[in-house]
Design a protein around this motif. Sequence first.
Motif: not given
Length: 177
Positions: A58-66
């Motif tokens: 699995x490869x997926x996007x689903x988060x953010x970091x600042x």
Amino acid sequence: MAATSESQGQTPGTGAASPGDVPGGRPASLDRLEVLTGQWELEATFEAGYFGQDSPAITGRGGRTTFDWLEGRFFVTQRFVSENPAAPSGIAIIGAGPEPGTFVQHYYDSRGVTRSYQMALDGRTWKLWREAPAFWQRYTGLISADGSTITGAWEGSADGQDWKHDFGLTYIKVTRR
């Protein structure tokens, strides 16, 4: 009334009677953290079998970091949010390490986990690592020439000798600070 350091134009905590833990100056190495500042989208890659014997890759996007500078620019705060309930959200504080040119990251997450990582940021290579009994970890990421992506992976080890790939983690820059 006696004059205070504030009334004499000094920054509080920097006079002759200041505590010994107030640095005399800001380490120039902290400027290297600037490449991290901004908002990033996270993309994780898990190999087949990671979530169970028959689970697919699995490869997926689903988060953010600042990453943001704390006032004074001695520390960078990292706030991360995951859209996947199985992955933690949290905060980390990055500052100068005990040796010149090194860094320390203090990590806290939504599971109640606290960890301290050593960190290096040299050129285009970002490394985080920790040595904990039965749970050693390390991340190595390569920062793209234009600073828009960091491509890397986490590894784990029970003894610090036999390392195994854990998962890939790529940062894609959304906004610059």
